[in-house]
Design an enzyme around this catalytic site. Structure first.
Site, PDB file in Angstrom:
ATOM      1  N   HIS A  77     -58.263 -38.652   5.847  1.00 49.67           N
ATOM      2  CA  HIS A  77     -56.666 -38.175   5.308  1.00 49.67           C
ATOM      3  C   HIS A  77     -56.162 -36.802   5.535  1.00 49.67           C
ATOM      4  CE1 HIS A  77     -56.952 -41.438   1.846  1.00 49.67           C
ATOM      5  NE2 HIS A  77     -57.004 -42.117   3.289  1.00 49.67           N
ATOM      6  N   HIS A  82     -62.476 -49.115   7.834  1.00 46.34           N
ATOM      7  CA  HIS A  82     -63.301 -49.670   7.466  1.00 46.34           C
ATOM      8  C   HIS A  82     -64.126 -50.486   7.317  1.00 46.34           C
ATOM      9  CE1 HIS A  82     -58.884 -50.330   4.929  1.00 46.34           C
ATOM     10  NE2 HIS A  82     -59.729 -49.176   5.001  1.00 46.34           N
TER      11      HIS A  82
END
Length: 726
Positions: A106, A267
């Site tokens: 992020h 993920h």
């Protein structure tokens, strides 16, 4: 009773009228100029990240400090931290692997290739708005977990580097082999003001992919890093998310394969957190009370942490080994049938309906659950193009590992610029096309060579305007955000830059300089282009009666066409360059705002921008040879005429048409048109801040200062990409 009476009574009782409560009288409070004039020109953007905000001082050398770092010990401490679960923020499965990967992702994921802004290069995740973005919930905890390590190593490691290195170490600790790590990200000490995050006034406002194509921002919703994991505008439809995924990942220079690898790799580890409804979550860090000490999103649900944590509102665990690298993401994606369900917080997600309970609970070893996926995860199965790549990775885990390693390295290093900026023991040897690679130097011109080259350029028949213009065209592509562009590499002579409308001068001048380079064989074309600017400026200064030697540092090299990604370099083409009075489109902001934008990309201060525009106008460097802004009767002379005539009240300015882009300056007495101008010219008389600067150079005693200031600002631009000199 009147206000006067109130004040009199207060004074008569010995009380100060300004200390009686009421209005906030602190510095910066109250109605500000931008409240009255919201479209006021943002000259202040050119003053950010100055030495006044830097506690380390202008003599601090990060590369030197980093060289003192015990890099191995630092990585060891980071590895130990991963399993040192803290009661104030317990680790899932006893490991912070997923949290630190998300923090690094992020931080880097705000980068967008359209303007080079955003990204991890300055450690901006510490500041608003990013520290309080809805998509960054709980990353305040990740940064606090890192604080003891930052405190231990001090300025030997920047926050910006530490964020990314922590993500790398987390991947390595999971058993994944990363591509490498390049340090060199220097911290700043205040939020970036220049990044346009969008026009929306509410968090999570949806943007249509077509709108993103017109204004390539980094996310499909305000406050997200990429896309809404529940699908566009919470649609819950995997297929409809494909366009949004391509748009956002494409806006940071990722292709389909890199996109699939990044989503799946990110993920493979960790989980999302959605134990209960968002109504339990408190204010973000910027809005939290002072006693929270910069931590936000305090939860009133249960313990508020661990099994009770609420982050995105989604409650998804993708793989059977969420702290160890595997190919389970793709195996689960294709093995099971997925049905739409909702998290305990009410967010849309998918569950493998035909799967056994094989997913470990993060805090109770006796519990298992079914595999779950985000809406956007299933896009990788149901979009035809993504599905082909995903199946290849399913059947070839090594190909997936290689693709993710390279894509992760690109994600976390894309905004660092050329490889010359990387430092540390883990910098990969391989040159990658997105790093804008350069060859090794072929020339080492001596001082005598430089003198002879200057004489040859002066005798070449090129005008002052042509020499200065070609040097500016070469150097002014630099972008301070991602450190791309600049004069090194002489890419002005290559596609796509040689064909840009704004670089029309190159077609006339480059053949002359290329012939000179081949004849002398003493310097690179890149150096000769910059040296031509030196010759032109020295001639112009001499014509103005000022003898000055323009500093010149040789050492540039010439890139090859195969080292130049045409698509990525096309993004450097300016839609406007006010320094050359160029504007390609009228539907994007105002001309004067785009001038500020260009100056900010060139890391110029307001005085530097002012002196450069004034000097370049009198040297006749407009891209099309027009006379707009050439407020002088002696073009080619480095004079202060631009400022003196702009501020002269003998002239009255009026637009030539309803576009208000071109103007005529008429003699107030005779009505005769004396000059023409653009908004990029007249702003130095209309904006109060820029007018104050213009007045300095319009004064009768400013000529020598003007020449010196112009040369200093010019040399700065020419050397912006000379990282070997910094």
């Amino acid at each position: 009773m009147s206000t006067t009476d109130d004040t009199h009574n207060t004074l008569s009782t010995g009380k100060c009228p300004f200390h009686q409560g009421g209005h906030d009288r602190s510095a910066g409070a109250g109605t500000a100029s931008r409240d009255w004039w919201p479209n006021q020109l943002r000259v202040d953007l050119l003053n950010q990240h100055s030495n006044r905000s830097n506690p380390l001082g202008e003599d601090f050398d990060y590369r030197k400090e980093f060289s003192k770092l015990d890099y191995s010990a630092l990585k060891g401490d980071l590895k130990a931290l991963l399993t040192d679960s803290q009661p104030w923020w317990p680790a899932d499965w006893g490991s912070y692997v997923g949290l630190f990967i998300r923090m690094a992702w992020h931080g880097a994921g705000t980068y967008r290739s359209i303007d080079g802004r955003g990204g991890a290069g300055r450690g901006q995740q510490r500041f608003a708005p990013l520290n309080s973005w809805p998509d960054n919930v709980s990353l305040d905890k990740a940064r606090r977990l890192l604080w003891p390590i930052k405190q231990k190593y001090g300025q030997k490691i920047s926050w910006a580097d530490l964020f990314i290195l922590a993500g790398n170490v987390a991947l390595e600790n999971s058993g994944f082999r990363t591509f490498g790590f390049g340090a060199g990200r220097e911290d700043v000490w205040e939020p970036d003001l220049d990044v346009n995050w969008g026009d929306e006034k509410a968090w999570l406002t949806h943007r249509h992919p077509e709108a993103l194509a017109k204004a390539p921002l980094g996310a499909t919703e305000m406050g997200l890093i990429y896309v809404n994991p529940e699908g566009p505008d919470h649609s819950g439809e995997p297929l409809s998310a494909a366009a949004a995924i391509r748009a956002t990942f494409g806006n940071m220079g990722m292709n389909d394969e890199e996109t699939v690898a990044l989503i799946a790799g990110g993920h493979t580890l960790g989980k999302t957190h959605g134990a209960a409804a968002a109504s339990h979550v408190g204010a973000d860090p910027e809005a939290a009370p002072i006693e929270a000490q910069g931590l936000g999103w305090a939860s009133s649900y249960g313990s508020g942490v661990g099994a009770d944590a609420i982050t995105s509102g989604l409650e998804v665990v993708w793989t059977q080994t969420p702290t160890q690298w595997s190919n389970y993401f793709f195996e689960n994606l294709f093995k099971y049938e997925w049905v739409q369900t909702r998290s305990p917080a009410g967010a849309i997600q998918f569950e493998a309906v035909d799967a056994p309970d094989i997913i470990p609970d993060p805090f109770d070893p006796s519990k298992k659950r079914k595999p779950t996926m985000l809406v956007t995860d299933l896009t990788l199965r149901f979009d035809p193009e993504f599905e082909k790549i995903s199946r290849r990775f399913l059947n070839d885990p090594q190909a997936f590992n290689e693709a993710f390693a390279r894509a992760w390295f690109k994600l976390t290093h894309r905004d660092m610029g050329p490889k010359a900026r990387y430092i540390g023991p883990e910098v990969p040897k391989e040159d990658l096309i997105w790093q804008d690679p350069l060859p090794q130097p072929l020339y080492q011109p001596t001082q005598e060579d430089i003198i002879n080259l200057k004489a040859a350029i002066a005798a070449s028949g090129l005008s002052i305007s042509e020499m200065v213009s070609v040097a500016w065209a070469s150097a002014s592509t630099f972008r301070g955000g991602d450190k791309r562009g600049g004069a090194n590499g002489a890419r002005l002579a290559l596609a796509p830059q040689r064909d840009w409308e704004v670089n029309a001068v190159a077609a006339r001048v480059l053949p002359v300089l290329e012939a000179l380079q081949k004849t002398t064989n003493k310097a690179s074309l890149a150096d000769i282009i910059v040296l031509a600017g030196v010759v032109g400026i020295e001639q112009a200064a001499a014509a103005a009666g000022v003898s000055i030697s323009v500093p010149f540092a040789p050492g540039r090299v010439d890139a090859r066409q195969d080292q130049t990604d045409i698509e990525m370099f096309s993004l450097l083409e300016p839609i406007a360059d006010g320094f050359r009075n160029y504007r390609a489109r009228l539907d994007v902001s105002t001309t004067e705002s785009l001038l500020i934008d260009k100056a900010q990309q060139l890391t110029l201060t307001a005085p530097e921008m002012t002196v450069l525009v004034g000097g370049m106008r009198v040297l006749g460097t407009n891209f099309d040879g027009s006379q707009n802004g050439v407020f002088t009767d002696r073009p080619g002379v480095l004079s202060t005429d631009f400022f003196a005539n702009l501020l002269d009240m003998r002239y009255e300015w009026k637009p030539t048409d309803e576009s208000n882009e071109l103007f005529e300056g008429r003699d107030r007495l005779t009505g005769e048109v004396k000059y023409t101008a653009t908004r990029a010219d007249l702003v130095f008389g209309s904006n109060s801040v820029l007018r104050a600067l213009a007045e300095v150079y319009a004064c009768s005693d400013a000529h020598e200062k003007f020449v010196k200031d112009f040369v200093a600002a010019w040399v700065k631009v020419m050397n912006l990409d000379r990282f070997d000199l910094q």
